[in-house]
Design an enzyme around this catalytic site. Structure first.
Site, PDB file in Angstrom:
ATOM      1  N   CYS A 112       0.813  -1.221   0.000  1.00 44.33           N
ATOM      2  CA  CYS A 112       0.000   0.000   0.000  1.00 44.33           C
ATOM      3  C   CYS A 112       0.846   1.270   0.000  1.00 44.33           C
ATOM      4  O   CYS A 112       0.302   2.371  -0.167  1.00 44.33           O
ATOM      5  CB  CYS A 112      -0.936   0.000   1.199  1.00 44.33           C
ATOM      6  SG  CYS A 112      -1.887  -1.513   1.312  1.00 44.33           S
ATOM      7  N   HIS A 258      -2.787   6.798   2.618  1.00 41.94           N
ATOM      8  CA  HIS A 258      -3.355   5.501   2.253  1.00 41.94           C
ATOM      9  C   HIS A 258      -4.702   5.372   2.966  1.00 41.94           C
ATOM     10  O   HIS A 258      -4.843   5.753   4.127  1.00 41.94           O
ATOM     11  CB  HIS A 258      -2.397   4.388   2.698  1.00 41.94           C
ATOM     12  CG  HIS A 258      -2.947   3.031   2.456  1.00 41.94           C
ATOM     13  ND1 HIS A 258      -3.506   2.672   1.259  1.00 41.94           N
ATOM     14  CD2 HIS A 258      -3.040   1.937   3.259  1.00 41.94           C
ATOM     15  CE1 HIS A 258      -3.923   1.424   1.330  1.00 41.94           C
ATOM     16  NE2 HIS A 258      -3.655   0.952   2.540  1.00 41.94           N
ATOM     17  N   ASN A 288     -10.106   0.115   0.758  1.00 39.04           N
ATOM     18  CA  ASN A 288      -8.647   0.030   0.623  1.00 39.04           C
ATOM     19  C   ASN A 288      -8.305  -0.649  -0.700  1.00 39.04           C
ATOM     20  O   ASN A 288      -8.550  -1.836  -0.870  1.00 39.04           O
ATOM     21  CB  ASN A 288      -8.104  -0.774   1.811  1.00 39.04           C
ATOM     22  CG  ASN A 288      -6.598  -0.982   1.758  1.00 39.04           C
ATOM     23  OD1 ASN A 288      -5.948  -0.687   0.753  1.00 39.04           O
ATOM     24  ND2 ASN A 288      -6.044  -1.507   2.838  1.00 39.04           N
TER      25      ASN A 288
HETATM   26  N1  ACO Z   1     -18.425  -7.205  11.252  1.00 38.90           N
HETATM   27  C1  ACO Z   1     -18.794  -7.396  12.538  1.00 38.90           C
HETATM   28  N2  ACO Z   1     -17.892  -7.677  13.496  1.00 38.90           N
HETATM   29  C2  ACO Z   1     -16.604  -7.771  13.149  1.00 38.90           C
HETATM   30  C3  ACO Z   1     -16.165  -7.584  11.828  1.00 38.90           C
HETATM   31  C4  ACO Z   1     -17.147  -7.298  10.853  1.00 38.90           C
HETATM   32  N3  ACO Z   1     -16.841  -7.090   9.550  1.00 38.90           N
HETATM   33  N4  ACO Z   1     -14.823  -7.742  11.789  1.00 38.90           N
HETATM   34  C5  ACO Z   1     -14.428  -8.000  13.045  1.00 38.90           C
HETATM   35  N5  ACO Z   1     -15.503  -8.035  13.869  1.00 38.90           N
HETATM   36  C6  ACO Z   1     -15.558  -8.301  15.295  1.00 38.90           C
HETATM   37  C7  ACO Z   1     -14.401  -9.127  15.785  1.00 38.90           C
HETATM   38  O1  ACO Z   1     -14.644 -10.489  15.569  1.00 38.90           O
HETATM   39  C8  ACO Z   1     -14.384  -8.770  17.244  1.00 38.90           C
HETATM   40  O2  ACO Z   1     -15.381  -9.510  17.885  1.00 38.90           O
HETATM   41  P1  ACO Z   1     -15.110 -10.095  19.370  1.00 38.90           P
HETATM   42  O3  ACO Z   1     -14.897  -8.899  20.233  1.00 38.90           O
HETATM   43  O4  ACO Z   1     -16.358 -10.844  19.639  1.00 38.90           O
HETATM   44  O5  ACO Z   1     -13.891 -10.957  19.243  1.00 38.90           O
HETATM   45  C9  ACO Z   1     -14.814  -7.308  17.252  1.00 38.90           C
HETATM   46  O6  ACO Z   1     -15.438  -7.063  15.985  1.00 38.90           O
HETATM   47  C10 ACO Z   1     -13.680  -6.332  17.410  1.00 38.90           C
HETATM   48  O7  ACO Z   1     -12.615  -6.752  16.574  1.00 38.90           O
HETATM   49  P2  ACO Z   1     -11.316  -5.919  16.448  1.00 38.90           P
HETATM   50  O8  ACO Z   1     -10.325  -6.666  15.612  1.00 38.90           O
HETATM   51  O9  ACO Z   1     -10.888  -5.434  17.805  1.00 38.90           O
HETATM   52  O10 ACO Z   1     -11.838  -4.668  15.600  1.00 38.90           O
HETATM   53  P3  ACO Z   1     -11.070  -3.389  15.285  1.00 38.90           P
HETATM   54  O11 ACO Z   1     -11.808  -2.243  15.804  1.00 38.90           O
HETATM   55  O12 ACO Z   1      -9.607  -3.516  15.600  1.00 38.90           O
HETATM   56  O13 ACO Z   1     -11.175  -3.323  13.693  1.00 38.90           O
HETATM   57  C11 ACO Z   1      -9.964  -3.753  11.676  1.00 38.90           C
HETATM   58  C12 ACO Z   1     -10.637  -4.355  12.874  1.00 38.90           C
HETATM   59  C13 ACO Z   1     -10.976  -2.931  10.896  1.00 38.90           C
HETATM   60  C14 ACO Z   1      -9.413  -4.858  10.795  1.00 38.90           C
HETATM   61  C15 ACO Z   1      -8.814  -2.825  12.156  1.00 38.90           C
HETATM   62  O14 ACO Z   1      -8.004  -3.526  13.043  1.00 38.90           O
HETATM   63  C16 ACO Z   1      -7.957  -2.279  11.046  1.00 38.90           C
HETATM   64  O15 ACO Z   1      -8.397  -1.457  10.257  1.00 38.90           O
HETATM   65  N6  ACO Z   1      -6.697  -2.713  10.986  1.00 38.90           N
HETATM   66  C17 ACO Z   1      -5.770  -2.197   9.959  1.00 38.90           C
HETATM   67  C18 ACO Z   1      -5.984  -2.862   8.650  1.00 38.90           C
HETATM   68  C19 ACO Z   1      -5.097  -2.210   7.626  1.00 38.90           C
HETATM   69  O16 ACO Z   1      -4.710  -1.082   7.765  1.00 38.90           O
HETATM   70  N7  ACO Z   1      -4.738  -2.894   6.562  1.00 38.90           N
HETATM   71  C20 ACO Z   1      -3.887  -2.209   5.602  1.00 38.90           C
HETATM   72  C21 ACO Z   1      -2.919  -3.033   5.064  1.00 38.90           C
HETATM   73  S1  ACO Z   1      -3.635  -4.216   3.982  1.00 38.90           S
HETATM   74  C22 ACO Z   1      -2.629  -4.245   2.653  1.00 38.90           C
HETATM   75  O17 ACO Z   1      -1.500  -3.883   2.684  1.00 38.90           O
HETATM   76  C23 ACO Z   1      -3.228  -4.790   1.369  1.00 38.90           C
END
Ligand code: ACO
Length: 332
Positions: A112, A258, A288
């Site tokens: 990215c 990004h 993304n």
């Molecule tokens: N819908 C509903 N619930 C969900 C979903 C969804 N789509 N996804 C996760 N949850 C749940 C989880 O299972 C968890 O449930 P639990 O508490 O019962 O275990 C709860 O939501 C919280 O999960 P977290 O992982 O703590 O959620 P968070 O707020 O951290 O968000 C996310 C997750 C969106 C993936 C975030 O961590 C993020 O954006 N990370 C960065 C990703 C990124 O930047 N990627 C870029 C690089 S990718 C590349 O290079 C191609």
């Protein structure tokens, strides 16, 4: 000459637009969760169109807006983590399709942060090689090709699309700050199958096998770790690129980041003590699109007339590697 000017920009999003509601039909998720935790409302997916074709459309737009013919391009830099071919490169395919007969062409793999690394490389070529006058950067991504649509934590984030920019030498500002933390390579990865060597049995052990929920052929992502990395390095690299230019982040007019998660951008804004208005954001529409995010967003702000001569513009990206980088230019 010791800097770059962005002469033209282009972008292409495939027509198929999928909203959050559509994911509730295949996964345990909700529009509310996706919107509030990521900022994403819709994303576009290729309906079978190859990545090079999306890249070609963005590239043609960028050439048009730069008022340049394909023969006037000397270097094409492709950025993609989702190429149509393991070889030839996206850049070589585009060289042929565009008829950019005078250009050398190759891809860089910086996830990215691809646009930022490509801009840094373009600047180095433009400064040191008299024969290179115009560089075409094209980021084209079909993340739907490697998305695990059973993993609700990652599949709602990604989209497909392409962005491009034509970059030329100028007596103008250019600074950058690049960073790699390869110890985190296991936090986001997609990998090829093992060897096809018929003399080998069993298949050799692979790296990163400790990730139990990894689905072969798909991207694995440890969202929490990437989140922590992203919020830290965005502020660090922007601050460093600004310091190299002898300014503070507060003197940057627009940051084009990004588009991974709106909360990542908000946290970076807080760490940089900048208002959100200083950030270009379109994550709500496209999600993304990896290395295509930044040039798509650049094209959007450029066409909206949001940039004026003399504006200091900073691009900042991060992703698999783990890699990160910021590049600061002055809009001409
Ligand atoms: N819908 C509903 N619930 C969900 C979903 C969804 N789509 N996804 C996760 N949850 C749940 C989880 O299972 C968890 O449930 P639990 O508490 O019962 O275990 C709860 O939501 C919280 O999960 P977290 O992982 O703590 O959620 P968070 O707020 O951290 O968000 C996310 C997750 C969106 C993936 C975030 O961590 C993020 O954006 N990370 C960065 C990703 C990124 O930047 N990627 C870029 C690089 S990718 C590349 O290079 C191609």
């Amino acid at each position: 000459m010791s800097g770059v000017v962005i002469k033209g920009t282009g972008a292409y999003l495939p027509a198929l637009c999928v909203d959050n509601e559509a994911f509730t039909k295949i996964l345990d998720t909700s529009d509310e969760w996706i919107r509030t935790r990521t900022g994403i409302r819709t994303r576009h997916f290729s309906d079978g169109e190859p990545g090079w074709s999306m890249g070609l459309k963005a590239a043609r737009q960028a050439l048009d807006s730069a008022n340049l013919r394909p023969e006037e391009i000397d270097l094409i830099l492709g950025t993609t983590v989702t190429p149509d071919y393991c070889t030839p490169s996206l850049a070589c395919v585009l060289q042929g399709k565009l008829g950019a007969v005078n250009a050398i062409a190759f891809d860089i793999s910086c996830a990215c942060a691809g646009f930022v690394y490509a801009l840094d490389l373009a600047n180095r070529y433009l400064m040191t090689d008299d024969k290179i006058k115009n560089v075409l950067i094209v980021g084209s991504e079909m993340l739907s090709r490697v998305t695990n649509f059973e993993d609700r934590a990652s599949c709602v984030l990604f989209g497909d699309g392409a962005g491009a920019a034509v970059v030329s030498a100028a007596d103008a500002l250019f600074t950058s700050s690049l960073k790699v933390e390869g110890m985190g390579a296991g936090q986001i990865f997609g990998r090829y199958h093992g060897t096809r060597n018929p003399f080998c049995n069993p298949s050799p052990a692979m790296d990163y096998d400790e990730y139990g929920d990894y689905k072969e052929g798909c991207l694995y992502m440890n969202g929490k770790e990437v989140y922590k990395f992203a919020t830290r390095v965005m502020a660090e690299t922007v601050t460093e690129a600004a310091a190299k230019a002898g300014i503070t982040p507060a003197e940057i007019d627009l940051i084009i980041p990004h588009q991974a998660n709106i909360r990542i951008i908000e946290t970076a804004a807080q760490r940089l003590h900048l208002p959100m208005e200083r950030f270009a954001v379109n994550i709500q529409k496209y999600g993304n699109t990896s290395s295509a995010c930044i040039p798509i967003c650049l094209d959007e702000v450029n066409r909206a007339g949001r940039l004026k001569k003399g504006d200091k513009v900073c691009f900042v990206g991060f992703g698999a590697g783990l890699v990160a980088g910021a590049a600061l230019i002055e809009w001409q």
